[in-house]
Design a protein around this motif. Structure first.
Motif, PDB file in Angstrom:
ATOM      1  N   MET A   1      -0.291   3.967  15.057  1.00 10.86           N
ATOM      2  CA  MET A   1      -0.613   3.564  13.678  1.00 10.86           C
ATOM      3  C   MET A   1      -0.868   2.048  13.642  1.00 10.86           C
ATOM      4  N   ASP A   2      -2.073   1.658  13.201  1.00 12.31           N
ATOM      5  CA  ASP A   2      -2.414   0.236  13.212  1.00 12.31           C
ATOM      6  C   ASP A   2      -1.763  -0.506  12.042  1.00 12.31           C
ATOM      7  N   PHE A   3      -1.726  -1.830  12.187  1.00 15.52           N
ATOM      8  CA  PHE A   3      -1.053  -2.680  11.204  1.00 15.52           C
ATOM      9  C   PHE A   3      -1.666  -2.558   9.813  1.00 15.52           C
ATOM     10  N   ALA A   4      -3.022  -2.456   9.755  1.00 14.14           N
ATOM     11  CA  ALA A   4      -3.720  -2.349   8.463  1.00 14.14           C
ATOM     12  C   ALA A   4      -3.290  -1.099   7.705  1.00 14.14           C
ATOM     13  N   LEU A   5      -3.112   0.010   8.439  1.00 14.46           N
ATOM     14  CA  LEU A   5      -2.688   1.260   7.802  1.00 14.46           C
ATOM     15  C   LEU A   5      -1.251   1.164   7.315  1.00 14.46           C
ATOM     16  N   ILE A   6      -0.382   0.548   8.119  1.00 13.75           N
ATOM     17  CA  ILE A   6       1.017   0.356   7.710  1.00 13.75           C
ATOM     18  C   ILE A   6       1.086  -0.497   6.444  1.00 13.75           C
ATOM     19  N   LEU A   7       0.296  -1.569   6.433  1.00 18.41           N
ATOM     20  CA  LEU A   7       0.255  -2.455   5.267  1.00 18.41           C
ATOM     21  C   LEU A   7      -0.272  -1.721   4.042  1.00 18.41           C
ATOM     22  N   LEU A   8      -1.298  -0.887   4.243  1.00 21.56           N
ATOM     23  CA  LEU A   8      -1.855  -0.095   3.145  1.00 21.56           C
ATOM     24  C   LEU A   8      -0.805   0.854   2.571  1.00 21.56           C
ATOM     25  N   LEU A   9      -0.127   1.586   3.445  1.00 21.80           N
ATOM     26  CA  LEU A   9       0.892   2.541   2.991  1.00 21.80           C
ATOM     27  C   LEU A   9       2.003   1.841   2.219  1.00 21.80           C
ATOM     28  N   PHE A  10       2.440   0.707   2.740  1.00 17.18           N
ATOM     29  CA  PHE A  10       3.487  -0.071   2.068  1.00 17.18           C
ATOM     30  C   PHE A  10       3.013  -0.506   0.677  1.00 17.18           C
ATOM     31  N   THR A  11       1.773  -1.013   0.589  1.00 18.83           N
ATOM     32  CA  THR A  11       1.223  -1.500  -0.676  1.00 18.83           C
ATOM     33  C   THR A  11       1.042  -0.364  -1.678  1.00 18.83           C
ATOM     34  N   VAL A  12       0.539   0.771  -1.203  1.00 15.61           N
ATOM     35  CA  VAL A  12       0.316   1.930  -2.080  1.00 15.61           C
ATOM     36  C   VAL A  12       1.642   2.440  -2.629  1.00 15.61           C
ATOM     37  N   VAL A  13       2.633   2.602  -1.751  1.00 14.23           N
ATOM     38  CA  VAL A  13       3.950   3.080  -2.189  1.00 14.23           C
ATOM     39  C   VAL A  13       4.574   2.093  -3.174  1.00 14.23           C
ATOM     40  N   ALA A  14       4.469   0.801  -2.878  1.00 15.66           N
ATOM     41  CA  ALA A  14       5.026  -0.235  -3.763  1.00 15.66           C
ATOM     42  C   ALA A  14       4.351  -0.189  -5.133  1.00 15.66           C
ATOM     43  N   ASN A  15       3.018  -0.023  -5.150  1.00 15.59           N
ATOM     44  CA  ASN A  15       2.286   0.065  -6.418  1.00 15.59           C
ATOM     45  C   ASN A  15       2.712   1.277  -7.234  1.00 15.59           C
ATOM     46  N   LEU A  16       2.849   2.417  -6.563  1.00 13.28           N
ATOM     47  CA  LEU A  16       3.227   3.643  -7.267  1.00 13.28           C
ATOM     48  C   LEU A  16       4.656   3.558  -7.805  1.00 13.28           C
ATOM     49  N   LEU A  17       5.562   2.986  -7.009  1.00 13.64           N
ATOM     50  CA  LEU A  17       6.940   2.802  -7.475  1.00 13.64           C
ATOM     51  C   LEU A  17       6.986   1.846  -8.665  1.00 13.64           C
ATOM     52  N   LEU A  18       6.181   0.788  -8.588  1.00 13.98           N
ATOM     53  CA  LEU A  18       6.109  -0.169  -9.690  1.00 13.98           C
ATOM     54  C   LEU A  18       5.578   0.503 -10.953  1.00 13.98           C
ATOM     55  N   ALA A  19       4.556   1.355 -10.788  1.00 15.07           N
ATOM     56  CA  ALA A  19       3.978   2.074 -11.932  1.00 15.07           C
ATOM     57  C   ALA A  19       5.023   2.962 -12.608  1.00 15.07           C
ATOM     58  N   VAL A  20       5.788   3.693 -11.794  1.00 13.91           N
ATOM     59  CA  VAL A  20       6.830   4.588 -12.329  1.00 13.91           C
ATOM     60  C   VAL A  20       7.914   3.774 -13.020  1.00 13.91           C
ATOM     61  N   PHE A  21       8.350   2.679 -12.370  1.00 14.36           N
ATOM     62  CA  PHE A  21       9.416   1.834 -12.927  1.00 14.36           C
ATOM     63  C   PHE A  21       9.002   1.254 -14.280  1.00 14.36           C
ATOM     64  N   VAL A  22       7.796   0.694 -14.346  1.00  9.68           N
ATOM     65  CA  VAL A  22       7.324   0.064 -15.585  1.00  9.68           C
ATOM     66  C   VAL A  22       7.163   1.102 -16.687  1.00  9.68           C
ATOM     67  N   TYR A  23       6.604   2.256 -16.333  1.00  5.53           N
ATOM     68  CA  TYR A  23       6.404   3.317 -17.337  1.00  5.53           C
ATOM     69  C   TYR A  23       7.743   3.849 -17.843  1.00  5.53           C
ATOM     70  N   LYS A  24       8.671   4.115 -16.923  1.00  3.89           N
ATOM     71  CA  LYS A  24       9.984   4.654 -17.311  1.00  3.89           C
ATOM     72  C   LYS A  24      10.777   3.649 -18.145  1.00  3.89           C
ATOM     73  N   ASN A  25      10.522   2.360 -17.929  1.00  5.38           N
ATOM     74  CA  ASN A  25      11.235   1.317 -18.656  1.00  5.38           C
ATOM     75  C   ASN A  25      10.988   1.417 -20.158  1.00  5.38           C
ATOM     76  N   ASN A  26       9.759   1.772 -20.537  1.00  5.93           N
ATOM     77  CA  ASN A  26       9.433   1.954 -21.957  1.00  5.93           C
ATOM     78  C   ASN A  26       8.158   2.793 -22.070  1.00  5.93           C
ATOM     79  N   PRO A  27       8.293   4.127 -21.963  1.00  7.84           N
ATOM     80  CA  PRO A  27       7.120   5.004 -21.960  1.00  7.84           C
ATOM     81  C   PRO A  27       6.328   5.010 -23.267  1.00  7.84           C
ATOM     82  N   ASN A  28       6.925   4.542 -24.336  1.00  6.90           N
ATOM     83  CA  ASN A  28       6.228   4.513 -25.628  1.00  6.90           C
ATOM     84  C   ASN A  28       5.379   3.260 -25.820  1.00  6.90           C
ATOM     85  N   SER A  29       5.562   2.270 -24.948  1.00  8.01           N
ATOM     86  CA  SER A  29       4.825   1.017 -25.054  1.00  8.01           C
ATOM     87  C   SER A  29       3.446   1.150 -24.403  1.00  8.01           C
ATOM     88  N   VAL A  30       2.403   0.803 -25.143  1.00  9.96           N
ATOM     89  CA  VAL A  30       1.039   0.843 -24.611  1.00  9.96           C
ATOM     90  C   VAL A  30       0.888  -0.151 -23.462  1.00  9.96           C
TER      91      VAL A  30
END
Length: 199
Positions: A1-30
């Motif tokens: 597994m090359d470094f670019a793919l590892i970095l991509l996976l880390f970034t994608v997972v971090a983005n998705l976790l951030l999306a869930v965290f922010v949404y769950k924090n206040n799902p009614n907020s636009v």
């Protein structure tokens, strides 16, 4: 597994976790919903961008390049909406403005998926580069308009007198991040293709 793919996976997972965290924090907020959508679209965009540069998927590169451009349109729209909504819990733009924004973004997405933005790819030494069509100019105008509108919205909000120092600092950081991202997209994708690879 090359470094670019590892970095991509880390970034994608971090983005998705951030999306869930922010949404769950206040799902009614636009604002939270828009920020969550930016994180999800960015994760998808980065994944497709990686595939578009893959030498193993050379025959599918044109498809992935078009999909990358397709996803950039709703990401630009999300940034625009975020700029004019944060930190409000509801949309601050009128229904007419929202309808117009969605229509323009839809046009950009249709163009991106068509053979009019990128007509073909040139393959040389195992690497591909897209060939620009007439639609890229129209798509570019829409993308730049949304980007500049986002920057203006952030600056307008950051200089408002009714926000706290902390909110002003947060908006400044978001503005810098947005400028870096769109500068990267325009400088490394849009301008090189438009200037050097066209019909």
């Amino acid at each position: 597994m090359d470094f670019a793919l590892i970095l991509l996976l880390f970034t994608v997972v971090a983005n998705l976790l951030l999306a869930v965290f922010v949404y769950k924090n206040n799902p009614n907020s636009v604002t939270n919903r828009i920020f969550g959508s930016i994180a999800v679209i960015a994760a998808a965009w980065l994944s497709v961008m990686y595939l578009a540069q893959s030498r193993e998927l050379l025959l599918l590169n044109l498809f992935f390049i078009r999909l990358t451009t397709f996803l950039a349109a709703p990401m630009a729209l999300s940034f625009y909406l975020f700029a004019y909504t944060v930190p409000s819990k509801i949309f601050t733009l009128s229904k007419k403005s929202l309808l117009w924004l969605f229509l323009v973004t839809f046009i950009a997405m249709v163009l991106a998926a068509s053979p009019f933005v990128f007509t073909d790819i040139k393959i040389q030494d195992g690497f591909s580069s897209p060939v620009a069509g007439w639609g890229l100019a129209i798509y570019g105008i829409i993308a730049v308009w949304l980007s500049l509108g986002s920057i203006y919205g952030f600056i307008k909000r950051a200089t408002a007198t009714d926000i706290s120092i902390v909110e002003r600092q947060q908006l400044t950081f978001v503005l810098i991040g947005g400028l870096l991202m769109w500068g990267f997209i325009i400088g490394t994708i849009f301008l090189p293709v438009l200037l050097f690879n066209n019909d």
